[in-house]
Design a protein around this motif. Structure first.
Motif, PDB file in Angstrom:
ATOM      1  N   GLN A  66     -16.094   3.410  -9.763  1.00  0.00           N
ATOM      2  CA  GLN A  66     -16.811   4.364  -9.379  1.00  0.00           C
ATOM      3  C   GLN A  66     -18.367   3.379  -8.882  1.00  0.00           C
ATOM      4  N   ASN A  67     -18.576   2.408  -9.768  1.00  0.00           N
ATOM      5  CA  ASN A  67     -19.880   1.856  -9.499  1.00  0.00           C
ATOM      6  C   ASN A  67     -19.784   0.814  -8.335  1.00  0.00           C
ATOM      7  N   LEU A  68     -18.572   0.471  -8.120  1.00  0.00           N
ATOM      8  CA  LEU A  68     -18.146  -0.365  -6.851  1.00  0.00           C
ATOM      9  C   LEU A  68     -18.423   0.301  -5.591  1.00  0.00           C
ATOM     10  N   PHE A  69     -18.086   1.688  -5.704  1.00  0.00           N
ATOM     11  CA  PHE A  69     -18.085   2.332  -4.613  1.00  0.00           C
ATOM     12  C   PHE A  69     -19.496   3.009  -4.410  1.00  0.00           C
ATOM     13  N   LYS A  70     -20.289   3.126  -5.313  1.00  0.00           N
ATOM     14  CA  LYS A  70     -21.948   3.645  -5.413  1.00  0.00           C
ATOM     15  C   LYS A  70     -22.647   2.439  -4.730  1.00  0.00           C
ATOM     16  N   GLN A 115     -11.542  11.091  -2.800  1.00  0.00           N
ATOM     17  CA  GLN A 115     -12.869  11.716  -3.397  1.00  0.00           C
ATOM     18  C   GLN A 115     -13.941  11.304  -2.272  1.00  0.00           C
ATOM     19  N   ASN A 116     -13.570   9.999  -1.981  1.00  0.00           N
ATOM     20  CA  ASN A 116     -15.011   9.446  -1.129  1.00  0.00           C
ATOM     21  C   ASN A 116     -14.709   9.697   0.516  1.00  0.00           C
ATOM     22  N   LYS A 117     -15.836  10.473   0.939  1.00  0.00           N
ATOM     23  CA  LYS A 117     -15.694  10.897   2.159  1.00  0.00           C
ATOM     24  C   LYS A 117     -15.613   9.759   3.257  1.00  0.00           C
ATOM     25  N   ASN A 118     -16.302   8.478   2.850  1.00  0.00           N
ATOM     26  CA  ASN A 118     -16.204   7.415   3.980  1.00  0.00           C
ATOM     27  C   ASN A 118     -15.013   6.661   3.963  1.00  0.00           C
ATOM     28  N   CYS A 119     -14.276   6.957   3.166  1.00  0.00           N
ATOM     29  CA  CYS A 119     -12.886   6.133   2.828  1.00  0.00           C
ATOM     30  C   CYS A 119     -11.707   6.871   3.749  1.00  0.00           C
ATOM     31  N   LYS A 120     -11.165   6.063   4.614  1.00  0.00           N
ATOM     32  CA  LYS A 120     -10.158   6.475   5.588  1.00  0.00           C
ATOM     33  C   LYS A 120      -8.627   6.137   5.257  1.00  0.00           C
ATOM     34  N   ILE A 121      -8.818   4.721   5.016  1.00  0.00           N
ATOM     35  CA  ILE A 121      -7.235   4.210   5.232  1.00  0.00           C
ATOM     36  C   ILE A 121      -7.089   3.432   3.795  1.00  0.00           C
ATOM     37  N   GLU A 174      -5.687  20.807  -0.862  1.00  0.00           N
ATOM     38  CA  GLU A 174      -7.265  21.290  -1.075  1.00  0.00           C
ATOM     39  C   GLU A 174      -8.071  20.685   0.247  1.00  0.00           C
ATOM     40  N   ASN A 175      -7.803  19.929   0.986  1.00  0.00           N
ATOM     41  CA  ASN A 175      -8.717  19.533   1.964  1.00  0.00           C
ATOM     42  C   ASN A 175      -7.924  19.630   3.328  1.00  0.00           C
ATOM     43  N   LYS A 176      -8.647  20.475   4.038  1.00  0.00           N
ATOM     44  CA  LYS A 176      -8.051  20.711   5.586  1.00  0.00           C
ATOM     45  C   LYS A 176      -8.726  19.851   6.439  1.00  0.00           C
ATOM     46  N   GLU A 177     -10.052  19.354   6.310  1.00  0.00           N
ATOM     47  CA  GLU A 177     -10.805  18.699   7.428  1.00  0.00           C
ATOM     48  C   GLU A 177     -10.931  17.385   7.051  1.00  0.00           C
ATOM     49  N   ASP A 178     -10.957  16.882   5.949  1.00  0.00           N
ATOM     50  CA  ASP A 178     -11.039  15.359   5.655  1.00  0.00           C
ATOM     51  C   ASP A 178      -9.869  14.726   5.877  1.00  0.00           C
ATOM     52  N   LYS A 179      -9.532  13.707   6.533  1.00  0.00           N
ATOM     53  CA  LYS A 179      -8.483  13.140   6.916  1.00  0.00           C
ATOM     54  C   LYS A 179      -8.306  11.663   6.439  1.00  0.00           C
ATOM     55  N   LYS A 180      -6.960  11.666   5.524  1.00  0.00           N
ATOM     56  CA  LYS A 180      -6.681  10.459   5.046  1.00  0.00           C
ATOM     57  C   LYS A 180      -5.605   9.668   5.438  1.00  0.00           C
ATOM     58  N   HIS A 181      -5.526   8.323   5.698  1.00  0.00           N
ATOM     59  CA  HIS A 181      -4.145   7.861   5.885  1.00  0.00           C
ATOM     60  C   HIS A 181      -3.888   6.792   5.003  1.00  0.00           C
ATOM     61  N   THR A 182      -2.552   6.913   4.307  1.00  0.00           N
ATOM     62  CA  THR A 182      -2.066   6.228   3.341  1.00  0.00           C
ATOM     63  C   THR A 182      -0.701   5.395   3.915  1.00  0.00           C
ATOM     64  N   PHE A 183      -0.761   4.005   3.450  1.00  0.00           N
ATOM     65  CA  PHE A 183       0.351   3.297   4.051  1.00  0.00           C
ATOM     66  C   PHE A 183       0.853   2.455   2.672  1.00  0.00           C
ATOM     67  N   ILE A 184       2.113   2.726   2.433  1.00  0.00           N
ATOM     68  CA  ILE A 184       2.673   2.068   1.054  1.00  0.00           C
ATOM     69  C   ILE A 184       3.800   0.971   1.984  1.00  0.00           C
TER      70      ILE A 184
END
Length: 391
Positions: A66-70, A115-121, A174-184
């Motif tokens: 959490q400190n890193l992202f702050k 949880q972070n709004k800025n992170c996308k990928i 739970e989240n309809k608007e915040d779009k996240k993309h995950t690549f494994i």
């Protein structure tokens, strides 16, 4: 916009950070401690506005994450390379620590990403070991093949994959608007500049003439996959490009390997040719080979620790590793090539390029030097033997 790279001082991480900076990306390199790696310090001083070194990062500590992202609120992409890779852990504590970092640490980092709004990928570097060997010797495994990991390392990485998928499904509901993309990305064995593990040990053993003595078991039927580190980095970029065209939440798994794989025999032959050693003339059945090689394993590990400072035991000189030479560790990257536009080298090209890179960094002895030393030792031994017989 910044890219967070965990495991940035590892083999893949060092190559990735250098490439990202070269392409003018801002990078936050998360480190457990002060970097001993001089390359990273060099990049920091010469690219002050592009690289930020975040020290004392603890992947198993929620507050540390959490400190890193702050402190770095502009992080939009996470490339998660950090993990404990230990095929032969020496204790139960080592196994527990591996699961703590590879599973629980990854889970905490991914939760923060969601949880972070800025992170996308989020790009998770997984491994072929999450799949294990393919029971069908005639087929290459793909993303839909059943997973049967044999090593604890592979089991921990598969567990991490499943945790990400579960968390993602909860997030989607739970989240309809915040779009996240995950690549494994399930990486096959990786070779190239800076490698000091499986592929390098195979190349090193060939450079010393060891692999030209005999084939281990029926290595014609065993299959192996090594991808060049530059192609792994290419795959990371391809994920970022693909994300631009995605409108909805996305999670998927891709195998990242060479364009074509090789049998274990073909790999040995290619390296012998490249390093100017004769190909082996005969095969030793695996049970006999294991008996012959077993006394050398502790000697090799002592040699590695004393001369090279390696804390980890040799991967190549373990009984279980030689058993793998008759197994199918061939994986296809067809899905990544089709859906991501991934275009890797063949395994032959990857190995040959790696040999040249290892010579460039003085990590391998010259074949002529090895042959000269062996010839000298044999000559002296013969002279001494003749002298003893004449007495």
């Amino acid at each position: 916009m910044s890219i967070l790279v965990t495991g940035s001082t590892g083999f893949i991480g060092k190559n990735l950070v250098a490439d990202l900076i070269k392409n003018n990306y801002k990078v936050v390199a998360a480190l457990r401690k002060q970097p001993a790696n001089q390359e990273l310090i060099h990049w920091k001083w010469n690219n002050n506005n592009l690289l930020t070194i975040y020290q004392n990062f603890q992947l198993d500590n929620k507050q540390s994450i959490q400190n890193l992202f702050k402190e770095h609120s502009d992080i939009q992409i996470i490339i998660h390379l950090a993990s404990v890779m230990d095929f032969y852990p020496s204790s139960k504590e080592s196994i527990s620590n591996m699961y703590l970092i590879n599973v629980e640490g990854t889970k905490m980092l991914y939760k923060e990403f969601l949880q972070n709004k800025n992170c996308k990928i989020f790009i998770q570097a997984s491994t072929q070991e999450a799949m294990g060997p393919n029971s069908d010797l005639n087929l290459l495994a793909n993303e839909k093949s059943p997973c049967n990991p044999t090593f604890e390392y592979g089991k921990s990485k598969l567990m991490a994959e499943n945790q990400l998928k579960e968390l993602f499904e909860e997030f989607k509901l739970e989240n309809k608007e915040d779009k996240k993309h995950t690549f494994i990305l399930r990486l096959t064995g990786v070779c190239g500049k800076g490698d000091r593990y499986a592929a390098f040990e195979l190349i090193q053993a060939t450079a010393l003439g060891i692999n030209s003595l005999a084939y281990a078991g029926d290595c014609k039927k065993g299959t192996v996959s090594f991808v060049h580190v530059k192609d792994v980095i290419q795959a990371f970029y391809k994920c970022m490009e693909r994300s631009k065209n995605l409108k909805d939440n996305f999670i998927d798994t891709f195998i990242i390997g060479p364009k074509t794989v090789l049998s274990c025999k073909q790999a040995v032959d290619i390296l012998c040719d490249k390093l100017y050693w004769n190909r082996p003339l005969f095969t030793i059945p695996l049970p006999i080979f294991l008996i012959l090689i077993s006394p050398f394993s502790p000697i090799v590990n002592l040699f590695r620790r004393t001369l090279f400072g390696y804390n980890r035991n040799s991967f190549l000189f373990e009984k279980e590793t030689f058993n793998c030479m008759e197994e199918n560790h061939g994986y296809t990257s067809e899905k990544a090539m089709k859906e991501l536009g991934y275009d890797p080298l063949t395994m032959k090209e990857a190995l040959e390029k790696s040999v040249e890179e290892h010579f460039g960094e003085n990590a391998l002895p010259k074949p002529f030097t090895v042959k000269l030393i062996l010839t000298t030792v044999m000559g002296i031994s013969l002279i001494l033997l003749i002298g003893k017989l004449l007495k």
